[in-house]
Design a protein around this motif. Structure first.
Motif, PDB file in Angstrom:
ATOM      1  N   LYS A 457       0.793  -1.115  -0.012  1.00 45.63           N
ATOM      2  CA  LYS A 457       0.090   0.006   0.048  1.00 45.63           C
ATOM      3  C   LYS A 457       0.822   1.311  -0.037  1.00 45.63           C
ATOM      4  O   LYS A 457       0.524   2.245  -0.917  1.00 45.63           O
ATOM      5  N   ARG A 458       1.987   1.160   0.849  1.00 44.35           N
ATOM      6  CA  ARG A 458       2.937   2.269   0.845  1.00 44.35           C
ATOM      7  C   ARG A 458       3.571   2.752  -0.442  1.00 44.35           C
ATOM      8  O   ARG A 458       3.858   3.936  -0.931  1.00 44.35           O
ATOM      9  N   ASP A 459       4.020   1.444  -1.113  1.00 45.30           N
ATOM     10  CA  ASP A 459       4.858   1.692  -2.172  1.00 45.30           C
ATOM     11  C   ASP A 459       3.800   2.004  -3.194  1.00 45.30           C
ATOM     12  O   ASP A 459       4.385   2.748  -4.282  1.00 45.30           O
ATOM     13  N   ALA A 460       2.634   1.571  -3.380  1.00 47.46           N
ATOM     14  CA  ALA A 460       1.910   2.159  -4.269  1.00 47.46           C
ATOM     15  C   ALA A 460       1.642   3.631  -4.528  1.00 47.46           C
ATOM     16  O   ALA A 460       1.708   4.332  -5.491  1.00 47.46           O
ATOM     17  N   ALA A 461       1.316   4.242  -3.167  1.00 49.48           N
ATOM     18  CA  ALA A 461       1.250   5.490  -2.891  1.00 49.48           C
ATOM     19  C   ALA A 461       2.713   6.166  -3.285  1.00 49.48           C
ATOM     20  O   ALA A 461       2.907   7.373  -3.955  1.00 49.48           O
ATOM     21  N   ARG A 462       3.883   5.843  -2.857  1.00 49.57           N
ATOM     22  CA  ARG A 462       4.992   6.326  -3.191  1.00 49.57           C
ATOM     23  C   ARG A 462       5.359   6.345  -4.858  1.00 49.57           C
ATOM     24  O   ARG A 462       5.802   7.327  -5.372  1.00 49.57           O
ATOM     25  N   MET A 463       4.871   5.191  -5.466  1.00 48.75           N
ATOM     26  CA  MET A 463       5.090   5.162  -6.821  1.00 48.75           C
ATOM     27  C   MET A 463       3.985   6.209  -7.461  1.00 48.75           C
ATOM     28  O   MET A 463       4.569   6.955  -8.406  1.00 48.75           O
ATOM     29  N   GLU A 464       2.969   6.525  -6.907  1.00 51.64           N
ATOM     30  CA  GLU A 464       2.272   7.633  -7.700  1.00 51.64           C
ATOM     31  C   GLU A 464       2.812   8.817  -7.512  1.00 51.64           C
ATOM     32  O   GLU A 464       2.740   9.922  -8.350  1.00 51.64           O
ATOM     33  N   ARG A 465       3.394   9.277  -6.559  1.00 48.35           N
ATOM     34  CA  ARG A 465       4.011  10.513  -5.882  1.00 48.35           C
ATOM     35  C   ARG A 465       5.177  10.388  -7.104  1.00 48.35           C
ATOM     36  O   ARG A 465       5.714  11.795  -7.638  1.00 48.35           O
ATOM     37  N   LEU A 466       5.895   9.581  -7.413  1.00 48.67           N
ATOM     38  CA  LEU A 466       7.077   9.628  -8.271  1.00 48.67           C
ATOM     39  C   LEU A 466       6.630   9.872  -9.694  1.00 48.67           C
ATOM     40  O   LEU A 466       7.309  10.831 -10.385  1.00 48.67           O
ATOM     41  N   ILE A 467       5.421   9.550  -9.949  1.00 45.89           N
ATOM     42  CA  ILE A 467       4.941   9.673 -11.352  1.00 45.89           C
ATOM     43  C   ILE A 467       4.532  11.034 -11.392  1.00 45.89           C
ATOM     44  O   ILE A 467       4.741  11.757 -12.511  1.00 45.89           O
ATOM     45  N   GLU A 468       3.947  11.521 -10.357  1.00 48.67           N
ATOM     46  CA  GLU A 468       3.469  12.918 -10.379  1.00 48.67           C
ATOM     47  C   GLU A 468       4.755  13.795 -10.605  1.00 48.67           C
ATOM     48  O   GLU A 468       4.770  14.954 -11.360  1.00 48.67           O
ATOM     49  N   ILE A 469       5.854  13.555 -10.171  1.00 50.86           N
ATOM     50  CA  ILE A 469       6.894  14.480  -9.975  1.00 50.86           C
ATOM     51  C   ILE A 469       7.494  14.223 -11.380  1.00 50.86           C
ATOM     52  O   ILE A 469       7.879  15.342 -12.017  1.00 50.86           O
ATOM     53  N   ALA A 470       7.507  13.238 -12.095  1.00 55.33           N
ATOM     54  CA  ALA A 470       8.143  12.954 -13.456  1.00 55.33           C
ATOM     55  C   ALA A 470       7.072  13.651 -14.282  1.00 55.33           C
ATOM     56  O   ALA A 470       7.619  14.293 -15.607  1.00 55.33           O
ATOM     57  N   GLU A 471       5.850  14.059 -14.127  1.00 55.01           N
ATOM     58  CA  GLU A 471       5.031  14.721 -15.059  1.00 55.01           C
ATOM     59  C   GLU A 471       4.828  16.291 -14.671  1.00 55.01           C
ATOM     60  O   GLU A 471       4.525  16.878 -15.681  1.00 55.01           O
ATOM     61  N   THR A 472       5.464  16.662 -13.468  1.00 52.27           N
ATOM     62  CA  THR A 472       5.150  18.145 -13.129  1.00 52.27           C
ATOM     63  C   THR A 472       6.685  18.856 -12.726  1.00 52.27           C
ATOM     64  O   THR A 472       6.493  20.023 -12.640  1.00 52.27           O
ATOM     65  N   GLN A 473       7.605  18.099 -12.554  1.00 52.61           N
ATOM     66  CA  GLN A 473       8.673  18.653 -12.209  1.00 52.61           C
ATOM     67  C   GLN A 473       9.938  18.420 -13.477  1.00 52.61           C
ATOM     68  O   GLN A 473      10.744  17.655 -13.205  1.00 52.61           O
ATOM     69  N   PRO A 474      10.171  19.143 -14.174  1.00 51.11           N
ATOM     70  CA  PRO A 474      10.965  18.970 -15.446  1.00 51.11           C
ATOM     71  C   PRO A 474      12.288  18.703 -15.242  1.00 51.11           C
ATOM     72  O   PRO A 474      12.937  17.704 -15.576  1.00 51.11           O
ATOM     73  N   LEU A 475      12.711  19.498 -14.135  1.00 52.82           N
ATOM     74  CA  LEU A 475      14.264  19.340 -13.712  1.00 52.82           C
ATOM     75  C   LEU A 475      14.320  17.967 -13.025  1.00 52.82           C
ATOM     76  O   LEU A 475      15.772  17.500 -13.007  1.00 52.82           O
ATOM     77  N   PHE A 476      13.641  17.254 -12.430  1.00 50.11           N
ATOM     78  CA  PHE A 476      13.647  16.122 -11.725  1.00 50.11           C
ATOM     79  C   PHE A 476      13.003  15.148 -12.529  1.00 50.11           C
ATOM     80  O   PHE A 476      12.837  13.801 -11.811  1.00 50.11           O
ATOM     81  N   ALA A 477      12.463  15.222 -13.659  1.00 50.10           N
ATOM     82  CA  ALA A 477      11.435  14.346 -14.014  1.00 50.10           C
ATOM     83  C   ALA A 477      12.234  12.862 -14.407  1.00 50.10           C
ATOM     84  O   ALA A 477      11.398  11.890 -14.208  1.00 50.10           O
ATOM     85  N   TYR A 478      13.454  12.808 -15.061  1.00 51.29           N
ATOM     86  CA  TYR A 478      13.866  11.668 -15.577  1.00 51.29           C
ATOM     87  C   TYR A 478      14.250  10.930 -14.147  1.00 51.29           C
ATOM     88  O   TYR A 478      14.159   9.571 -13.919  1.00 51.29           O
ATOM     89  N   HIS A 479      14.758  11.748 -13.182  1.00 52.94           N
ATOM     90  CA  HIS A 479      15.204  10.919 -12.161  1.00 52.94           C
ATOM     91  C   HIS A 479      14.062  10.284 -11.314  1.00 52.94           C
ATOM     92  O   HIS A 479      14.193   9.365 -10.524  1.00 52.94           O
ATOM     93  N   ALA A 480      12.950  10.898 -11.062  1.00 50.57           N
ATOM     94  CA  ALA A 480      11.701  10.280 -10.604  1.00 50.57           C
ATOM     95  C   ALA A 480      11.214   9.010 -11.354  1.00 50.57           C
ATOM     96  O   ALA A 480      11.161   8.048 -10.971  1.00 50.57           O
ATOM     97  N   LEU A 481      11.392   9.126 -12.796  1.00 54.53           N
ATOM     98  CA  LEU A 481      10.948   8.046 -13.410  1.00 54.53           C
ATOM     99  C   LEU A 481      11.937   6.874 -13.410  1.00 54.53           C
ATOM    100  O   LEU A 481      11.544   5.540 -13.357  1.00 54.53           O
ATOM    101  N   TYR A 482      13.091   6.921 -13.275  1.00 57.10           N
ATOM    102  CA  TYR A 482      14.116   6.133 -13.036  1.00 57.10           C
ATOM    103  C   TYR A 482      13.934   5.398 -11.751  1.00 57.10           C
ATOM    104  O   TYR A 482      14.171   4.099 -11.655  1.00 57.10           O
ATOM    105  N   THR A 483      13.480   6.292 -10.816  1.00 56.26           N
ATOM    106  CA  THR A 483      13.213   5.603  -9.331  1.00 56.26           C
ATOM    107  C   THR A 483      11.953   4.823  -9.374  1.00 56.26           C
ATOM    108  O   THR A 483      11.742   3.650  -9.011  1.00 56.26           O
ATOM    109  N   VAL A 484      11.010   5.121 -10.357  1.00 53.09           N
ATOM    110  CA  VAL A 484       9.659   4.384 -10.566  1.00 53.09           C
ATOM    111  C   VAL A 484       9.868   2.814 -10.843  1.00 53.09           C
ATOM    112  O   VAL A 484       9.208   1.984 -10.353  1.00 53.09           O
ATOM    113  N   ASP A 485      10.934   2.877 -11.731  1.00 49.70           N
ATOM    114  CA  ASP A 485      11.386   1.478 -12.209  1.00 49.70           C
ATOM    115  C   ASP A 485      11.661   0.473 -10.905  1.00 49.70           C
ATOM    116  O   ASP A 485      11.250  -0.695 -11.337  1.00 49.70           O
ATOM    117  N   ASP A 486      12.009   0.956 -10.025  1.00 49.41           N
ATOM    118  CA  ASP A 486      12.206   0.085  -8.800  1.00 49.41           C
ATOM    119  C   ASP A 486      10.980  -0.420  -8.018  1.00 49.41           C
ATOM    120  O   ASP A 486      11.030  -1.590  -7.433  1.00 49.41           O
TER     121      ASP A 486
END
Length: 583
Positions: A457-486
């Motif tokens: 449950k916690r990881d699902a919420a964390r993954m959604e937050r990372l996807i949100e960062i990837a979509e809304t924070q251009p400077l950190f988008a790749y690094h967030a998406l790279y973390t989503v892969d885990d």
């Protein structure tokens, strides 16, 4: 001046590394030290009084990187924006450098900087000794756990970058001696110690540095023709001879240290490694350079896009001309040649502008009266540019920042900026400073999200937050998406969304684990032929992962059989020394 000098020391010695941005603190230290130097200059009124050619060049490059996403579709335009901000900060650093030169005078400024480079070299050398003797781990220093006494790289993290920095220190020591700020015995001790550590570094590029520095010293003595320049010439030539001699003498010092430490040290010098000629990395480097050239030929005007060479490297690897490339199963995000990398990613027009602009920046060194300070600046630049033809030091911001400082030491004109023209620079300084601190919260959030908790449950919420960062924070988008892969699990639920995320990541940074996960998701989506093609392309670039993939693809799951067959074929073709992991 202390703050500026620390730019040459602290970032290179940073041991603070947090994924997914392990170089963050080392690089942001450059910006913070720039801010400190600028603040201390404010009372004198000399800040931004002049804008050197190096600053104009950096500002032009900032504009180019910002504009590229407007003429070329990029997967992560925020990577461009981050580089543009780096160029903007570099322009401010060049302006601060010139302001300090004006405040202190040419000689005093250069002496301060040279002492900083020498102090930084001694710090790195001390850490190298700790690695060499096996004490690095006990002292909590950054070291290679797999090769604790044979991979000597100070605290910079790579043997060639370590040797690069130590060669700066050699140039600084020679300059200080020639300028009368270092006695002959002090120079002799320092050069002996630096030569020894350069031998243990095992960098082959050192030999090219020695040629470049020897030629530069001769040219500059010919131009100056003074007793001071003659002292510099002989000091540089003898220092280069000492570095070269230590390449031959290193086995004796290995025996001596082995006797003292009761360890069997067999460290090879760069010359010995060159003579052995048994490094797969060398042939793979040339293959990547060839790929960069092919990428440029396919996109001569625009390039493939900033930071997008990695996908081209994997895409081109199956071509017949790369079949004999060395077995180095790492993702090459860089072609190991500065010019070819720029041609591949930025295109021919931009590359010509960058190189022509840099020549314009350095031209005053050659068109105006030569001085001893030119040897310090151009000697360090020669080391950096030589290294850049074989690797990628300028992709680390602290190396790039020092290149800009050296370039800003070029002889300058007398024209001063009017107050209205200085105001945008003050505004940029405030903006860069604000960004450097305000972005800390996002950095720490990404660090906190990097490792899954294994709570669904916690990881699902964390993954959604990372996807949100990837979509809304251009400077950190790749690094967030790279973390989503885990966090992304290979399963049929939300298959279309998972595949879209994995495809985007694979299109930018096709790491082997990413590509395997993509192939598995394609199998689940009924795209078997595409999945097999994905894995074949992956194993062409990362052949030694065949055994790892066989271990990952569960025998109990029949869905993976087509992928296991591809991996088996690749594993069977591996040389025996790479067949260490079996099914």
């Amino acid at each position: 001046m202390v703050a500026l000098t620390l730019v040459a020391i602290l970032p290179f010695a940073s041991r603070i590394h947090y994924v997914p941005l392990p170089q963050w603190f080392g690089e942001i230290n450059v910006v913070w030290l720039l801010l400190a130097a600028a603040v201390f200059l404010l009372p004198s009124g000399g800040l931004f009084r002049q804008l050197p050619r190096a600053a104009w060049w950096c500002l032009a490059l900032a504009a180019i990187w910002v504009l590229q996403p407007y003429w070329l579709a990029l997967l992560f335009p925020g990577m461009n924006y981050a580089v543009a901000l780096a160029w903007l900060a570099a322009a401010l650093l060049a302006a601060v450098t010139v302001s300090l030169r004006e405040e202190l005078g040419e000689r005093r400024f250069a002496v301060w900087l040279a002492w900083g480079l020498l102090a930084g070299g001694l710090v790195q050398a001390a850490i190298g000794v700790a690695q060499l003797t096996g004490y690095a781990a006990d002292l909590g220093l950054f070291y290679d756990g797999a090769h604790p006494t044979t991979n000597i790289f100070g605290h910079i993290g790579q043997r060639n970058q370590y040797a690069h920095y130590l060669m700066w220190s050699v140039v600084a020591a020679v300059y200080l001696y020639a300028a009368g700020n270092l006695p002959r015995w002090g120079l002799a001790i320092l050069i002996f110690g630096l030569s020894l550590m350069l031998g243990w570094a095992g960098s082959r590029t050192i030999l090219l540095y020695l040629v470049a520095l020897s030629v530069l010293a001769g040219l500059w003595h010919w131009r100056i023709g003074s007793a001071e320049s003659r002292r510099m010439l002989w000091a540089m030539w003898l220092s280069c001879l000492s570095v070269l001699a230590m390449q031959f003498a290193l086995p004796w010092f290995n025996h001596l240290l082995s006797w003292l430490t009761h360890e069997n040290l067999q460290n090879a010098s760069g010359l010995a490694r060159l003579a052995a000629n048994g490094d797969d990395m060398g042939s793979r480097r040339f293959a990547e350079m060839h790929k960069a050239w092919l990428s440029f030929r396919a996109h001569p005007v625009t390039g493939v896009g900033w930071s997008q060479f990695a996908a081209e490297s994997v895409r081109l690897q199956p071509l017949p001309q790369f079949a004999a490339a060395g077995f180095n199963s790492g993702l090459f995000t860089n072609s190991h040649n500065l010019i070819l990398q720029l041609l591949a990613e930025m295109g021919g027009v931009v590359t010509v502008l960058i190189v022509a602009g840099f020549i314009w920046v350095l031209w005053p060194f050659f068109s105006q009266r030569a001085s001893l300070e030119g040897v310090l600046a151009l000697g360090c630049l020669a080391v950096t540019l030589t290294h850049s033809m074989l690797e990628y030091p300028l992709w680390y911001y602290y190396f790039l920042a020092m290149l800009v400082v050296f370039a800003a030491m070029a002889p300058r004109g007398q024209r001063q900026l009017a107050w209205p023209l200085r105001l945008p620079l003050f505004t940029a300084l405030i903006w860069v400073g604000w960004l450097s601190f305000s972005s800390l919260s996002m950095f720490w959030e990404l660090v906190g999200l990097y490792t899954p908790t294994n709570d669904a449950k916690r990881d699902a919420a964390r993954m959604e937050r990372l996807i949100e960062i990837a979509e809304t924070q251009p400077l950190f988008a790749y690094h967030a998406l790279y973390t989503v892969d885990d966090y992304l699990k290979v399963s049929p639920d939300q298959l279309a969304r998972k595949l879209a995320l994995e495809n985007r990541l694979a299109a930018f940074r096709p790491y082997p684990e990413v590509m395997l996960k993509r192939a598995q998701l394609e199998i689940l989506a009924g795209q078997q032929s595409q999945a097999e093609q994905t894995l074949r392309m992956t194993l062409a670039s990362f052949p030694t992962y065949a055994g790892v993939f066989l271990g990952t693809l569960d025998d109990d799951n029949a869905d993976w059989e087509p992928l296991r067959e591809v991996a088996r074929d690749a594993y069977a073709k591996l040389p025996a020394k790479y067949q260490t992991i079996t099914e």
